[in-house]
Design a protein around this motif. Structure first.
Motif, PDB file in Angstrom:
ATOM      1  N   GLU A  58       0.830  -1.204   0.000  1.00 47.51           N
ATOM      2  CA  GLU A  58       0.000   0.000   0.000  1.00 47.51           C
ATOM      3  C   GLU A  58       0.866   1.256   0.000  1.00 47.51           C
ATOM      4  N   GLN A  59       1.903   1.261   0.821  1.00 45.60           N
ATOM      5  CA  GLN A  59       2.795   2.414   0.889  1.00 45.60           C
ATOM      6  C   GLN A  59       3.528   2.614  -0.438  1.00 45.60           C
ATOM      7  N   ARG A  60       3.957   1.522  -1.025  1.00 52.37           N
ATOM      8  CA  ARG A  60       4.654   1.631  -2.315  1.00 52.37           C
ATOM      9  C   ARG A  60       3.719   2.202  -3.380  1.00 52.37           C
ATOM     10  N   GLY A  61       2.455   1.773  -3.329  1.00 50.95           N
ATOM     11  CA  GLY A  61       1.492   2.277  -4.302  1.00 50.95           C
ATOM     12  C   GLY A  61       1.286   3.777  -4.181  1.00 50.95           C
ATOM     13  N   VAL A  62       1.243   4.279  -2.955  1.00 50.59           N
ATOM     14  CA  VAL A  62       1.092   5.722  -2.737  1.00 50.59           C
ATOM     15  C   VAL A  62       2.292   6.470  -3.300  1.00 50.59           C
ATOM     16  N   VAL A  63       3.496   5.948  -3.038  1.00 50.57           N
ATOM     17  CA  VAL A  63       4.706   6.585  -3.558  1.00 50.57           C
ATOM     18  C   VAL A  63       4.681   6.615  -5.080  1.00 50.57           C
ATOM     19  N   GLU A  64       4.306   5.507  -5.692  1.00 48.69           N
ATOM     20  CA  GLU A  64       4.257   5.459  -7.159  1.00 48.69           C
ATOM     21  C   GLU A  64       3.291   6.491  -7.720  1.00 48.69           C
ATOM     22  N   GLU A  65       2.121   6.597  -7.117  1.00 51.83           N
ATOM     23  CA  GLU A  65       1.129   7.576  -7.596  1.00 51.83           C
ATOM     24  C   GLU A  65       1.683   8.993  -7.512  1.00 51.83           C
ATOM     25  N   ARG A  66       2.339   9.296  -6.416  1.00 55.83           N
ATOM     26  CA  ARG A  66       2.895  10.638  -6.250  1.00 55.83           C
ATOM     27  C   ARG A  66       4.031  10.906  -7.227  1.00 55.83           C
ATOM     28  N   VAL A  67       4.869   9.899  -7.448  1.00 55.74           N
ATOM     29  CA  VAL A  67       5.971  10.064  -8.398  1.00 55.74           C
ATOM     30  C   VAL A  67       5.439  10.326  -9.796  1.00 55.74           C
ATOM     31  N   GLU A  68       4.422   9.570 -10.181  1.00 53.16           N
ATOM     32  CA  GLU A  68       3.866   9.722 -11.530  1.00 53.16           C
ATOM     33  C   GLU A  68       3.170  11.068 -11.723  1.00 53.16           C
ATOM     34  N   SER A  69       2.599  11.597 -10.642  1.00 52.08           N
ATOM     35  CA  SER A  69       1.892  12.876 -10.767  1.00 52.08           C
ATOM     36  C   SER A  69       2.831  14.066 -10.711  1.00 52.08           C
ATOM     37  N   GLY A  70       4.096  13.825 -10.345  1.00 51.23           N
ATOM     38  CA  GLY A  70       5.078  14.900 -10.301  1.00 51.23           C
ATOM     39  C   GLY A  70       5.305  15.404  -8.898  1.00 51.23           C
ATOM     40  N   ALA A  71       6.552  15.833  -8.630  1.00 49.78           N
ATOM     41  CA  ALA A  71       6.900  16.296  -7.296  1.00 49.78           C
ATOM     42  C   ALA A  71       6.259  17.650  -7.016  1.00 49.78           C
ATOM     43  N   SER A  72       5.539  17.731  -5.893  1.00 42.53           N
ATOM     44  CA  SER A  72       4.963  19.003  -5.475  1.00 42.53           C
ATOM     45  C   SER A  72       5.861  19.617  -4.413  1.00 42.53           C
ATOM     46  N   SER A  73       5.638  20.875  -4.094  1.00 38.01           N
ATOM     47  CA  SER A  73       6.486  21.555  -3.128  1.00 38.01           C
ATOM     48  C   SER A  73       5.643  22.421  -2.216  1.00 38.01           C
ATOM     49  N   VAL A  74       6.046  22.473  -0.928  1.00 29.43           N
ATOM     50  CA  VAL A  74       5.430  23.395  -0.001  1.00 29.43           C
ATOM     51  C   VAL A  74       5.991  24.798  -0.254  1.00 29.43           C
ATOM     52  N   ASP A  75       5.431  25.787   0.405  1.00 30.41           N
ATOM     53  CA  ASP A  75       5.958  27.141   0.211  1.00 30.41           C
ATOM     54  C   ASP A  75       7.288  27.301   0.952  1.00 30.41           C
ATOM     55  N   ALA A  76       7.957  28.399   0.696  1.00 29.04           N
ATOM     56  CA  ALA A  76       9.316  28.596   1.206  1.00 29.04           C
ATOM     57  C   ALA A  76       9.386  28.535   2.722  1.00 29.04           C
ATOM     58  N   GLU A  77       8.380  29.029   3.408  1.00 27.05           N
ATOM     59  CA  GLU A  77       8.408  29.046   4.868  1.00 27.05           C
ATOM     60  C   GLU A  77       8.202  27.659   5.475  1.00 27.05           C
ATOM     61  N   SER A  78       7.715  26.724   4.687  1.00 27.03           N
ATOM     62  CA  SER A  78       7.395  25.386   5.209  1.00 27.03           C
ATOM     63  C   SER A  78       8.427  24.333   4.842  1.00 27.03           C
ATOM     64  N   PHE A  79       9.486  24.733   4.140  1.00 30.31           N
ATOM     65  CA  PHE A  79      10.531  23.768   3.794  1.00 30.31           C
ATOM     66  C   PHE A  79      11.090  23.120   5.066  1.00 30.31           C
ATOM     67  N   GLY A  80      11.472  21.845   4.920  1.00 33.39           N
ATOM     68  CA  GLY A  80      12.100  21.151   6.031  1.00 33.39           C
ATOM     69  C   GLY A  80      13.520  21.625   6.275  1.00 33.39           C
ATOM     70  N   GLU A  81      14.090  21.170   7.391  1.00 33.50           N
ATOM     71  CA  GLU A  81      15.468  21.511   7.732  1.00 33.50           C
ATOM     72  C   GLU A  81      16.370  20.306   7.508  1.00 33.50           C
ATOM     73  N   GLU A  82      17.597  20.582   7.130  1.00 35.88           N
ATOM     74  CA  GLU A  82      18.580  19.516   6.896  1.00 35.88           C
ATOM     75  C   GLU A  82      19.587  19.488   8.039  1.00 35.88           C
ATOM     76  N   ARG A  83      19.924  18.271   8.479  1.00 30.41           N
ATOM     77  CA  ARG A  83      20.967  18.108   9.486  1.00 30.41           C
ATOM     78  C   ARG A  83      21.763  16.845   9.174  1.00 30.41           C
ATOM     79  N   ARG A  84      22.859  16.672   9.892  1.00 26.74           N
ATOM     80  CA  ARG A  84      23.723  15.520   9.640  1.00 26.74           C
ATOM     81  C   ARG A  84      24.018  14.810  10.956  1.00 26.74           C
ATOM     82  N   PHE A  85      24.084  13.482  10.878  1.00 24.97           N
ATOM     83  CA  PHE A  85      24.476  12.666  12.032  1.00 24.97           C
ATOM     84  C   PHE A  85      25.558  11.694  11.577  1.00 24.97           C
ATOM     85  N   ASP A  86      26.680  11.663  12.294  1.00 27.51           N
ATOM     86  CA  ASP A  86      27.833  10.862  11.872  1.00 27.51           C
ATOM     87  C   ASP A  86      28.053   9.616  12.729  1.00 27.51           C
ATOM     88  N   GLY A  87      27.095   9.268  13.572  1.00 24.68           N
ATOM     89  CA  GLY A  87      27.341   8.178  14.514  1.00 24.68           C
ATOM     90  C   GLY A  87      26.625   6.877  14.262  1.00 24.68           C
TER      91      GLY A  87
END
Length: 426
Positions: free
Chosen positions: A109-138
């Motif tokens: 079921e999860q794979r099917g949802v991902v496929e549907e979204r991929v086929e419909s094209g990547a959407s984007s939230v507005d600039a204020e709602s973008f996620g944050e990136e971080r790194r973990f080395d452990g």
């Protein structure tokens, strides 16, 4: 889009940075944080960047952990994990595999949802709602500590062949911490897999076999590209059949019930009750999660120890087999198992031709043998053995597995199966 183990293909053809972006966005849409790791492939960094961009654009946070075995990434993730890897496939391949926080890969079921979204094209939230990136080395340290806690100690001389993949550094370190004398082969990161192909099959392990004999080691271990698998060589340099190893693991774990796919030898049935699933670690893990079991595995050298994680863990399995061999030499334990002889082969069939070929196989099997199992492909029981013909979910191949109670019978059953497949291909 998904095969039996994530999305995989040749980079520049099926696998592109655009697809990475779309998959990252599709997975990120349902997550708060996506932990992103990769194996050592030379194409991995660019695809990782694409995945991270997609995750952030969906409004989720992205946690980069860098080059690490798939089980290291999955164990660390508190939410969702997305690993950029093609596992055992050749170096020109890469791919993506999303995981849940409980250590299971995405279900149908999860794979099917991902496929549907991929086929419909990547959407984007507005600039204020973008996620944050971080790194973990452990993640390697975390994973190593967990394996040492689970196994405690082992005392064998062992050769580790990392294939230049993501398990090349962690496994030797863990085994030394457990008390093993470790020799390494092909354990520098090498995303081109120039020393050997990443799939740890019998024919790909000549370096390891030679090193085991040369260093008078008690066993050898070989990973694939992302170290969710480990194959084993005994002290004489002979490849240990995965079905026999599965039986030893089951007995070592004291497992009354084992979950394994339909291409598994009946030698495992001699040590435990076996519930068979479709091929793919996602199916084995799902069955363990839903109905329990003491151990799970696949003849592709994927091993699941459910008390630790539902993700196949080649690093943990390496430690377990060293502990097992500390008690008694592997070959002696294998020779004590009831004899079963397995033959396996692959036949090139284009992905688009697989349905037609398998329809033909099913028709012929029904005409000649009556009923057969269709859990995954066509599995037919015959006198003194069985055979399975199934399409690969990761490569343009159809795979044949045959078993007999004697070597002669195994050869006969394999010939019967291959003739049936060849007629369907023609």
């Amino acid at each position: 889009m998904f095969g039996t183990s994530g999305v995989r293909g040749v980079v520049g053809e099926k696998i592109t940075t655009d697809l990475a972006l779309r998959i990252g966005a599709a997975v990120g849409e349902d997550a708060d944080t996506v932990t992103v790791g990769r194996d050592t492939r030379v194409t991995g960094k660019a695809l990782e960047d694409g995945v991270v961009a997609g995750v952030l654009s969906a409004g989720a946070d992205a946690e980069r952990v860098g080059i690490a075995p798939t089980p290291s990434v999955v164990r660390h993730a508190d939410d969702t994990a997305l690993v950029v890897t093609a596992s055992h496939n050749p170096p020109e391949y890469n791919g993506f595999k999303p995981w849940n926080a409980d250590g299971t890969a995405y279900d149908g079921e999860q794979r099917g949802v991902v496929e549907e979204r991929v086929e419909s094209g990547a959407s984007s939230v507005d600039a204020e709602s973008f996620g944050e990136e971080r790194r973990f080395d452990g993640v390697l340290r975390e994973h190593g500590d967990a394996v040492v806690d689970a196994v405690a100690e082992a005392d064998v001389r062992v050769v580790v062949d990392g294939a230049g993949g993501a398990g090349s550094r962690i496994t030797p370190r863990v085994l030394r911490r457990l008390g093993c004398d470790v020799v390494t082969v092909n354990c520098e990161y090498d995303g081109s897999f120039s020393a050997r192909l990443p799939e740890p099959t019998d024919e790909n392990l000549d370096d390891l076999k030679d090193a085991v004999v040369a260093y008078d080691a008690e066993l050898g271990l070989a990973h694939d590209g992302d170290a969710d698998r480990v194959a084993v060589v005994d002290s004489s340099g002979e490849y240990v059949e995965p079905d026999s190893l599965m039986a030893l693991f089951a007995r070592f774990e004291g497992a009354d019930e084992v979950v394994a796919p339909v291409n598994t030898s009946t030698v495992v049935d001699e040590v435990a009750d076996v519930r068979r699933t479709a091929v793919g670690d996602v199916n084995v893990a799902a069955e363990l999660k839903q109905n329990g079991g003491g151990f799970g595995g696949e003849p592709s050298n994927n091993w699941i120890f459910p008390d630790e994680t539902l993700c196949p863990d080649g690093v943990l399995a390496s430690a377990k087999v060293c502990a097992l061999a500390t008690e008694e030499p592997l070959r002696r334990q294998i020779d004590a198992l009831p004899p079963r002889f397995v033959r396996r082969g692959n036949f090139g069939v284009a992905d688009e031709d697989k349905p037609c070929v398998m329809d033909g196989v099913g028709e012929q099997a029904r005409d000649e043998y009556g009923d057969y199992s269709a859990v995954d492909g066509v599995r037919v029981g015959v006198d003194g053995g069985w055979f399975l013909i199934r399409p690969s979910g990761t490569e343009p191949k159809v795979r044949v597995t045959a078993e007999g109670e004697t070597e002669e019978r195994a050869d006969e059953v394999y010939e019967t199966a291959t003739s049936l497949l060849e007629e369907a291909i023609a």
